[in-house]
Design a protein around this motif. Sequence first.
Motif, mmCIF file in Angstrom:
data_model
loop_
_atom_site.group_PDB
_atom_site.id
_atom_site.type_symbol
_atom_site.label_atom_id
_atom_site.label_comp_id
_atom_site.label_asym_id
_atom_site.label_seq_id
_atom_site.Cartn_x
_atom_site.Cartn_y
_atom_site.Cartn_z
ATOM 1 N N LEU A 45 0.821 -1.209 0.000
ATOM 2 C CA LEU A 45 0.000 0.000 0.000
ATOM 3 C C LEU A 45 0.855 1.258 0.000
ATOM 4 N N ALA A 46 1.962 1.239 0.738
ATOM 5 C CA ALA A 46 2.838 2.417 0.779
ATOM 6 C C ALA A 46 3.406 2.712 -0.603
ATOM 7 N N ILE A 47 3.839 1.688 -1.326
ATOM 8 C CA ILE A 47 4.381 1.900 -2.675
ATOM 9 C C ILE A 47 3.296 2.424 -3.616
ATOM 10 N N SER A 48 2.100 1.832 -3.534
ATOM 11 C CA SER A 48 1.003 2.269 -4.401
ATOM 12 C C SER A 48 0.612 3.721 -4.130
ATOM 13 N N PHE A 49 0.448 4.080 -2.849
ATOM 14 C CA PHE A 49 0.076 5.452 -2.505
ATOM 15 C C PHE A 49 1.183 6.437 -2.872
ATOM 16 N N SER A 50 2.428 6.061 -2.660
ATOM 17 C CA SER A 50 3.539 6.954 -2.973
ATOM 18 C C SER A 50 3.591 7.258 -4.472
ATOM 19 N N ASN A 51 3.396 6.247 -5.309
ATOM 20 C CA ASN A 51 3.391 6.490 -6.756
ATOM 21 C C ASN A 51 2.233 7.393 -7.155
ATOM 22 N N THR A 52 1.068 7.194 -6.567
ATOM 23 C CA THR A 52 -0.083 8.042 -6.896
ATOM 24 C C THR A 52 0.148 9.482 -6.451
ATOM 25 N N ILE A 53 0.693 9.652 -5.255
ATOM 26 C CA ILE A 53 0.921 10.998 -4.713
ATOM 27 C C ILE A 53 1.882 11.767 -5.608
ATOM 28 N N SER A 186 11.135 11.169 -3.128
ATOM 29 C CA SER A 186 10.943 10.359 -4.330
ATOM 30 C C SER A 186 9.919 9.275 -4.030
ATOM 31 N N PRO A 187 9.255 8.746 -5.050
ATOM 32 C CA PRO A 187 8.254 7.702 -4.808
ATOM 33 C C PRO A 187 8.829 6.449 -4.164
ATOM 34 N N ARG A 188 10.113 6.192 -4.365
ATOM 35 C CA ARG A 188 10.691 4.966 -3.810
ATOM 36 C C ARG A 188 10.894 5.061 -2.297
ATOM 37 N N THR A 189 11.191 6.239 -1.795
ATOM 38 C CA THR A 189 11.543 6.365 -0.379
ATOM 39 C C THR A 189 10.458 7.024 0.457
ATOM 40 N N TYR A 190 9.484 7.661 -0.167
ATOM 41 C CA TYR A 190 8.451 8.364 0.597
ATOM 42 C C TYR A 190 7.560 7.340 1.307
ATOM 43 N N GLY A 191 7.480 7.444 2.615
ATOM 44 C CA GLY A 191 6.712 6.486 3.397
ATOM 45 C C GLY A 191 7.399 5.154 3.539
ATOM 46 N N ARG A 192 8.724 5.158 3.507
ATOM 47 C CA ARG A 192 9.472 3.906 3.612
ATOM 48 C C ARG A 192 9.294 3.299 4.998
ATOM 49 N N ILE A 193 9.104 1.971 5.041
ATOM 50 C CA ILE A 193 8.908 1.253 6.297
ATOM 51 C C ILE A 193 10.256 0.692 6.741
#
Length: 812
Positions: A45-53, A186-193
Motif C-alpha cells: 500500500l505504501a508503494i502504491s500510494f507513494s506512486n499516486t501521490i 521520491s516515490p521509492r523512499t516516501y513512506g518507507r517502512i
Amino acid sequence: MATYTYEEIEHNRQTGRAPCKCCRLGTNVDWPIPKELSAVELRDLAISFSNTIFSNWTQLNAIMKRFELVLQKRWAKKSAKQRIQVLLQAWPGMSQTHRPDFEPFRNMKRRGQPRSTTCNATAQLWPHINQEDLVKGNLLPLYLNSRGRKLPEIFIGRDINDAHLGRGWNADVAEPYAMVFEGQRSPRTYGRIMGRTERLLWKNGNTLNPPLLGILGMEVQSELYRFLHACARIILHDFSDSQMFLAPHQPEPEPPRPDTSTGTWRTVTSYALETPYGLPQRMDIPRMRLLVDSRFQAAEDHLFALREDPGYFLEQLKDWRVHDAKRIDGDTCRPCIWKHIASDMINDAMLNCSNWDRVSACLQKMRPFAVQIHNADKARCRLQPYDEDNWTFLQMMINRLLVRPIDHFEHGLPISPRMRHCYHLPHDDKTCKRHCQVPCSTTWNFKSSLGATAAEMRVDRMSSMLVCPVNSQIHGVKHIVDEMQYMFETDVEAASLVDGWLMERFSDLAVLVDLNYRVGDMLPWQIPTLYDAEDDFAYTDELVEKRFSDGCHSSKVLEGPIDTTFAYPFDRRRSKETVTQIRLAEKNLRTLWSDIDVYPGRYRLRLLYFVARFSKRPFVDTPKTPIWRDSEVAVRTPGPQKLDETAAERVVPLTPISANKRSEFPHDAATKIKEKTRGTADPTTPPMTPPLAQDATTAVKPIALPRRVYKVISTLLPCAATALSNRSELSWDDFVYAFNALGLVPEKLYGSVWIFKPLPEGEGLVDVDRSIQFHEPKEVRRGNKIGTFMVKRLGRRLKRAFGWDGEMFVQE
C-alpha cells in the motif's frame, strides 16, 4: 470510495440497537477504525500510494509553475454556481457544509438511525473538502498554491491530525515498524517502512510515524492530490497535455489573499478557516505576545475596575452569584453568602492577573524562533537550555490557567439563567448523563426528554465535549473550540443561550487552547514536561487565596443588603438623593478594599510582588463625587458642536453655566483695536496690546478628528466641564469604526473578545505602542447600543491605557 487502511463498523452489529447518532459519535463508536494489515500489505500500500501521490503532484507542480496566474484569474471570474460545478466534477458527492464531521452535532435528532445515514467516513477523513468553504474567496487557489509548490512531506503531519479518527489508532510502544517521511522526496523512499534495528539507529525518533497512522496519511494525501490536479485540469480545460509541460515557466505571482471574513473586519474564524489550505504555520511568537499582553492588560483593567467602580463591582458580584454552583442549594447562610461570593470573585481576578503577567513576562524573554532554531542541537532535536526552560514554563502556565475557565464553564452553564431550565440537580447515582464515559456524581443532568430545543441540545453537547477530558482527547480540543466559535457566529439562537459571564470564560479558554496548540507545533523539537517551580507557584497561589478570603470575611461591608450597599445611580439625573447614594457606594467600596489590604502584614508570608503592588496602590483614580450643594445647577450633556466654531469655543464647551459668560472666553489674537483719531492720547494710560500667544513648548496641539470619529471619542472621553454629566449611548459599529480610523485595527477573537492592534508609527491619526482588548457588551449582541454605564467604563480604560482625555481631540 474504496477504503484500504480503515473500515466502518455499524454500532448495531455489536449491541443490536441503533441509539442516537450524537450518542454514538460522542462516545467514539462510529468513527473510522484501522484495518488489520500485515507487513507485506503495508509495504504494498505504501508503494502504491507513494506512486499516486508523486504522479499527481508532479503534474500539479508543472501546472502551477506555468499557469498559476491564469488559474487565479479564471477562478475569480467564476460565480458560486460555476465553482460548485467544478468542485463536484473533481470530487463527486462532496460534503456541503463546513466541517461535515461535526454536522451530526448540529442537527440533533432523537430517533436512532443507521450509520450510513448519519456518518460519512469521507467527511471524517477529509473534513476540509467541502463546498461551503472552498467556494468562498480564494481558498481553492490558495490550496493549489501551497500543495502544488511544496513537497508532500511538509503536509503529512497536518493531514494525519486533521482526520477525525476513532479508536485503535494509538501507537504501541513495542511496535516493530515505523514509517519515515522527513527528507524523502521520491516515490521509492516516501513512506518507507523501517524495521526495529533501523528505527533505533535513526537520528531522531520524533520524525517517525507509526505505520497505521502513516499509511492512513498517505491514503489521505493520494486523494487530496488527485482532487487538486483534477480541479486544475478542469479550470484549464482548453489547454492540451503538451502545453502543461512544454510551456515556459512564468514568474511566481503573489500568493492569493483569501477573503473569507463575513463582515468588514477580520475574525479569528476566518484565520482558522484559511489555515488548513495554506502552508503550515511557523511559530509566530509576536502574535502570541500580542494575544497574551492584551489579555493581561484586560485582566489588569478588570481588577482596577473592581477597586474603583462600585457599579461594576455590584454587577460582577451578581453575575458570580447566579453562576455559583457551590451555593445553588443555599448551603451557606444568607448573611455570609456574599462574603463567599466576593472572595471567589476577587481571588479569580487577582490570580488571573498575576498568572497572565507571568505568561507575558515569559514571552517577552523569548528570542525569535529563527534564532532558537539556529542555535539548537539539530542532531538530537533539542533547543538550548535557556529556550527549553522558557517553553517548559510557558506550557506549565498554560495548563495552570486552563483549570479555572474549564471549571467555571462546566459548572456555570447548567445554572446560568438562560439554561437553568434544561438541567436536573446532580444526584448520587454514580452515573454521568452528560455524554462522559467517566462516572461523576457532581455533574448536572440534561433534561433532553422534556422538549428541549435543538439549540439547547447543541449547546449542551458541545459544552460537555469541551469540558470532558475523554471527549476532548477523542475529538481534539482545538477542533471543538473552533466548532463552538462557528456555532456562536452562525447560530443566533444557540449564541443567545450563552450569557456574557460564560462567554468571557470561553474566550479565555479558547485563547489558552490556541496557545497550547501553538506550543504543540514545536515538534519535532523536544520540550521537557517537568518544571521544578510548579509546586512553588501553587503554594503562592494558595497564600493569595487565603489572604483575600480572610479579608472579605472580616469586612462588615458585605453583611448588609448588597443592592443598597453598592447601588451606584451614576446614570440618573443629579439630585441630592442620587449624589448621596453615589458617595455612599464609593465609601463602602473603599472601606471593603481597606479591610482586605490589612491582611498582608498579619500573615508575614512570602507573597507575590504583583499582589503587593496592587494592594498598596493608592486610590488616586477612585471617583469621589463632591457633596451636593443646594445652589448647584445640574449640568446637561452638550449638543454637537458647529463646524464654524473658533478654537476657544471647541475647548470650552457651551453649558447652561457658561452660556452667559462670553467675556470669560479668551479673545482671539487678531482682535480689532480701535485707534484714537481725535485729541492726544493720555500718556498715563498704556495702549491696548493683543494678548500674548501661549508658549509653543508648553502648548499641546489638539488632534483633529473627522466628525463621526470625534462624536465617538467625545462620548467616551468628555471634557472636564461635562465629565459628571450623563453619557449618551453608543453604537458598536461606530465604536469599532472610530478605533480603526484612529489607527487601532480591530479583529474579532474567540467568544465576545475584540482586540485592537496598533498600526506602525505615522500611519494612523494617533500613535500608540500597545494593543487593547474589549468584550463586546451583551446589549450589542441583543441588537441594542452600548449602555451609558459601559460607555463610562470603556472611557476609563482608554484613559488608563493611553492617557487620553477629552481636551486632546477636536472636530475637523
